[in-house]
Design a protein around this motif. Structure first.
Motif, PDB file in Angstrom:
ATOM      1  N   MET A  54       0.878  -1.162   0.000  1.00  0.00           N
ATOM      2  CA  MET A  54       0.000   0.000   0.000  1.00  0.00           C
ATOM      3  C   MET A  54       0.918   1.216   0.000  1.00  0.00           C
ATOM      4  N   HIS A  55       0.382   2.384  -0.338  1.00  0.00           N
ATOM      5  CA  HIS A  55       1.238   3.580  -0.388  1.00  0.00           C
ATOM      6  C   HIS A  55       0.566   4.764   0.300  1.00  0.00           C
ATOM      7  N   ASN A  98       7.308   9.827  -0.955  1.00  0.00           N
ATOM      8  CA  ASN A  98       6.117   9.091  -0.518  1.00  0.00           C
ATOM      9  C   ASN A  98       6.555   7.974   0.444  1.00  0.00           C
ATOM     10  N   THR A  99       5.583   7.166   0.824  1.00  0.00           N
ATOM     11  CA  THR A  99       5.874   5.973   1.640  1.00  0.00           C
ATOM     12  C   THR A  99       5.129   4.795   1.037  1.00  0.00           C
ATOM     13  N   GLN A 100       5.665   3.605   1.255  1.00  0.00           N
ATOM     14  CA  GLN A 100       4.974   2.373   0.882  1.00  0.00           C
ATOM     15  C   GLN A 100       5.165   1.383   2.019  1.00  0.00           C
ATOM     16  N   LEU A 101       4.195   0.485   2.156  1.00  0.00           N
ATOM     17  CA  LEU A 101       4.346  -0.614   3.114  1.00  0.00           C
ATOM     18  C   LEU A 101       4.298  -1.911   2.307  1.00  0.00           C
ATOM     19  N   PHE A 102       5.318  -2.750   2.490  1.00  0.00           N
ATOM     20  CA  PHE A 102       5.380  -4.035   1.763  1.00  0.00           C
ATOM     21  C   PHE A 102       5.046  -5.187   2.700  1.00  0.00           C
ATOM     22  N   PHE A 103       4.227  -6.101   2.177  1.00  0.00           N
ATOM     23  CA  PHE A 103       3.814  -7.285   2.949  1.00  0.00           C
ATOM     24  C   PHE A 103       3.672  -8.443   1.968  1.00  0.00           C
ATOM     25  N   ARG A 141      14.366   1.286   3.258  1.00  0.00           N
ATOM     26  CA  ARG A 141      13.491   0.247   3.827  1.00  0.00           C
ATOM     27  C   ARG A 141      13.712   0.117   5.317  1.00  0.00           C
ATOM     28  N   ILE A 142      12.632   0.295   6.067  1.00  0.00           N
ATOM     29  CA  ILE A 142      12.656   0.168   7.531  1.00  0.00           C
ATOM     30  C   ILE A 142      11.837  -1.079   7.868  1.00  0.00           C
ATOM     31  N   LEU A 216       8.348  -0.849   6.048  1.00  0.00           N
ATOM     32  CA  LEU A 216       7.996   0.517   5.652  1.00  0.00           C
ATOM     33  C   LEU A 216       9.103   1.052   4.757  1.00  0.00           C
ATOM     34  N   ASP A 217       8.758   1.396   3.528  1.00  0.00           N
ATOM     35  CA  ASP A 217       9.749   1.973   2.610  1.00  0.00           C
ATOM     36  C   ASP A 217       9.490   3.469   2.463  1.00  0.00           C
TER      37      ASP A 217
END
Ligand SMILES: O=C(O)CCC(=O)C(=O)O
Length: 267
Positions: A54-55, A98-103, A141-142, A216-217
């Motif tokens: 998601m972003h 921006n931010t993105q969350l990877f799963f 990437r966090i 969290l990217d």
């Protein structure tokens, strides 16, 4: 080798233990709430399209009843250690894009696919290749849980594709985008570490080795006309918030980029 040389040579650097545990806990608390809201609103697409990210986690729609958390989130992401490391690595002024969350995809029903980030934009591949040396688009990437979650092709940030990479990335001549590629490295990270990599190097996720992923990217970079237009001002701090952010340089530059883009569009 210093950070700048490592990044220039390989296209990525790993910064160990950049965040304290209590900072990761605070980021996780905020991200979990946002991710929960997003999952409720996007459940169908999450399952049907096997979404893996998601972003725009800083969008005001996620802070309707939690306005104080937005400022806290901006402050946590732009930590002094991370902003300094980025400046030292790039030698350039960096803006927040921006931010993105990877799963992982729902029930792992999809394979990770090799790509360069702008591959899914309307920008022609030949234009991307020509501009590669003038662009600096980064992911920081966090990981919020330990992961072996991303695989990179070192040095692919300073060259364009081999014939095989092109066939795989674009699924040409009978190839598929999840095939193994030579010389890749799988990056192992613990919470507290940060992986910085070029968004335009060839990369993919890894789902199978990670029962759970939550990374969290931060999408950061040096302003460039090819990508500035994709910056959504809604994800940036308000002027009032900006005044209360300790290391506000990423956001200040982002607001300038956004204002100039709007001015150029109108002009
Ligand atoms: O972690 C992943 O699933 C893929 C990462 C990725 O594609 C990216 O950060 O652009």
């Amino acid at each position: 080798m210093d950070l700048g040389q490592q990044f220039e040579g390989q296209g990525y650097v790993v910064l160990n233990k950049i965040f304290e545990k209590n900072e990761i806990d605070q980021i996780t608390h905020i991200v979990d709430r946002i991710y929960g809201q997003w999952r409720e609103e996007n459940h169908h697409a999450l399952v049907e399209q096997q979404l893996i990210n998601m972003h725009s986690l800083t969008h005001p729609k996620y802070f309707a009843d939690h306005s104080h958390e937005r400022l806290q989130f901006f402050n946590l992401m732009a930590s002094a250690k991370l902003t300094e490391a980025l400046e030292c690595m790039s030698g350039r002024e960096i803006y927040f894009h921006n931010t993105q969350l990877f799963f992982n995809p729902y029930q792992n029903g999809k394979q990770p696919y090799w790509h360069r980030d702008l591959q899914y934009s309307p920008i022609d591949d030949a234009v991307q290749a020509a501009e590669q040396h003038n662009m600096l688009s980064l992911h920081a990437r966090i990981p919020l849980v330990a992961e072996k979650g991303v695989e990179l092709i070192p040095k692919s940030h300073i060259r364009w594709d081999t014939a095989l990479e092109r066939n795989v990335r674009f699924e040409l001549n009978g190839h598929q985008n999840h095939e193994s590629l030579p010389d890749s490295v799988l990056i192992e990270l613990e919470p507290g570490d940060v992986l910085i990599f070029s968004a335009q190097m060839i990369h993919r996720g890894n789902y199978a080795l990670n029962p759970v992923r939550k990374a969290l990217d931060l999408c950061l970079g040096s302003p460039h006309p090819l990508v500035s237009g994709f910056l959504d001002a809604a994800g940036l701090p308000s002027d009032q918030e900006l005044e209360q952010i300790d290391n506000h340089q990423w956001y200040t530059l982002a607001k300038c980029v956004s204002a100039n883009t709007v001015a150029n569009t109108i002009g």
